[in-house]
Design an enzyme around this catalytic site. Sequence first.
Site, PDB file in Angstrom:
ATOM      1  N   GLU A  27       0.847  -1.192   0.000  1.00  0.00           N
ATOM      2  CA  GLU A  27       0.000   0.000   0.000  1.00  0.00           C
ATOM      3  C   GLU A  27       0.881   1.240   0.000  1.00  0.00           C
ATOM      4  OE1 GLU A  27      -3.661   2.106   2.556  1.00  0.00           O
ATOM      5  OE2 GLU A  27      -2.778   0.228   3.242  1.00  0.00           O
ATOM      6  N   ASN A 172     -12.316  -0.947  -0.697  1.00  0.00           N
ATOM      7  CA  ASN A 172     -11.623  -1.364   0.526  1.00  0.00           C
ATOM      8  C   ASN A 172     -12.344  -0.824   1.763  1.00  0.00           C
ATOM      9  OD1 ASN A 172      -9.018  -2.230   2.047  1.00  0.00           O
ATOM     10  ND2 ASN A 172      -9.359  -0.126   2.707  1.00  0.00           N
ATOM     11  N   GLU A 173     -12.704  -1.712   2.672  1.00  0.00           N
ATOM     12  CA  GLU A 173     -13.195  -1.365   4.012  1.00  0.00           C
ATOM     13  C   GLU A 173     -14.228  -0.241   4.027  1.00  0.00           C
ATOM     14  OE1 GLU A 173     -10.021  -0.736   6.810  1.00  0.00           O
ATOM     15  OE2 GLU A 173      -9.393  -2.826   6.747  1.00  0.00           O
ATOM     16  N   GLU A 292      -6.401  -8.875   4.399  1.00  0.00           N
ATOM     17  CA  GLU A 292      -5.593  -8.126   5.362  1.00  0.00           C
ATOM     18  C   GLU A 292      -5.622  -8.882   6.679  1.00  0.00           C
ATOM     19  OE1 GLU A 292      -5.992  -3.905   5.992  1.00  0.00           O
ATOM     20  OE2 GLU A 292      -6.667  -3.559   3.928  1.00  0.00           O
ATOM     21  N   GLN A 350       1.732  -5.700   6.016  1.00  0.00           N
ATOM     22  CA  GLN A 350       2.056  -5.487   4.613  1.00  0.00           C
ATOM     23  C   GLN A 350       3.405  -6.120   4.321  1.00  0.00           C
ATOM     24  OE1 GLN A 350       1.520  -1.375   3.408  1.00  0.00           O
ATOM     25  NE2 GLN A 350      -0.439  -1.221   4.448  1.00  0.00           N
TER      26      GLN A 350
END
Length: 504
Positions: A27, A172-173, A292, A350
């Site tokens: 990211e 995302n989220e 994630e 990550q």
Amino acid sequence: MRNAQLTIDPAFAVGPADRRLFGSFVEHLGRCVYGGIHEPGHPRADARGLRGDVLELTRELGVSVVRYPGGNFVSGYRWEDGVGPVADRPRRLDLAWKTVETNAFGLDEFMSWAATAEVEPMMAVNLGTRGVQEACDLLEYANHPGGTELSDRRRRHGAEQPYGIRLWCLGNELDGPWQVGHKTADEYGRLAAETARAMKLIDPSISLVACGSSGRGMPTFAAWEATVLEHTYEHVDYISAHTYYDPSDGDRASLLASAVDMDAFITEVVATADHVAARQRQTRKLKISFDEWNVWYQSRVQADLDRRGWVEAPALIEDDYTAVDAVVVGDLLITLLRHADRVGVACQAQLANVIAPIRTRTGGPAWRQSIFHPFALTARYARGTVLRTEPVGPTYATKRYGDVPVLDTVAVRHDETGELAVFAVNRDETDLRLDVDLRGLPALAGTAHTAMTARDDPAAVNTEAEPDRVVPRDLPVPKADGGRCTVRLPALSWNLLRFTPPEG
């Protein structure tokens, strides 16, 4: 020393250990990209600015797929900013992490890095501040062969052949109030369905991931999945799940049992997806993309964000992982494998510097964090068919999860060679005697016992000065006699037991 028993039989198969379970995540956050995988001028960087030492460690880690470019970052990202001549790219404010994004690294650079790292790309589209058209434009740029403005733009930028990206995340989220473009489940579900339909008109071969909950503790958990899937079930291939476990409160017993929570999370998402399938008379079983997951000292993050202004690629969320953290990460991998029939993708978040197995110093070396090792060994040896294990043993008390088993296990049998890998975690403060019944797999011989243990120094970490302080250790090879084997699992340890059939 307490005792536990484990029976392994090839008849109790869960499913194949999909290579996509060993994914990672890059990211535009902190020094994951800039100073992590990309650092022009570094002594180990190539002409593209890609750090060779990080590439080598990525391959050693065994990463199979990498999700990009976020994460929270993607919900405000304009993909067009990161293609074309670097000198012409705009600088933007990144609202997700309160930084300045230079766009010196974008889609074309990532695809070049992914090809060099030998990993499959997993691309996320912005459904926070953008929508259907922008997602379709990105897909056309990336995957259409040529003859249109966007595909020909990619060719002018140096990529004659289409990238052929097969895995795509629909945002995302977006259940999270912190997310730029946060939406209700109905708002997101409808947008995701519209985007999915349009994207598959461009490229029917792609697989799509709808946003699930960004944590099991979210107040909308399960209701979010149910509503989103009512809109998207027939159009998507996965529903995502995200989870992080924070050691900051010092409750080591509960931290070591984090996999109990992940296990429940997966079971509940599967139940919700199957409920929607039943309502809609769907016969296809949807899978989970656990894209994630990790140990993360989250309580430190806000202070990092609050004490600085708008800067480029600051050192952010650079957690130093302990020996205990490595045991927890190994146990989370056990859980993902145990659900291999329903978890088809997983990405540890990550890859470099930011809550990462790989750390670097700008202008300096790269090194392996403690959590690097259980991931690399699991990725290397969990090949073949996952076998269900039913360990019997003692329990211990935790504040968060009540009484939990001391022992957690899974086994994977190589389909061609017959080799067996048994992954086991001893969460207890004392050593554990484990009796393994292998009579369903006759004539196996012990090959190796490798362990990561936090018994002697739970807080030990790897640093630039001491990069090998926390590493795997070889223990006595397990002896199989008449299909039975007894091994000693050290206190607070992750273990890999390997068995092979006789040659010929």
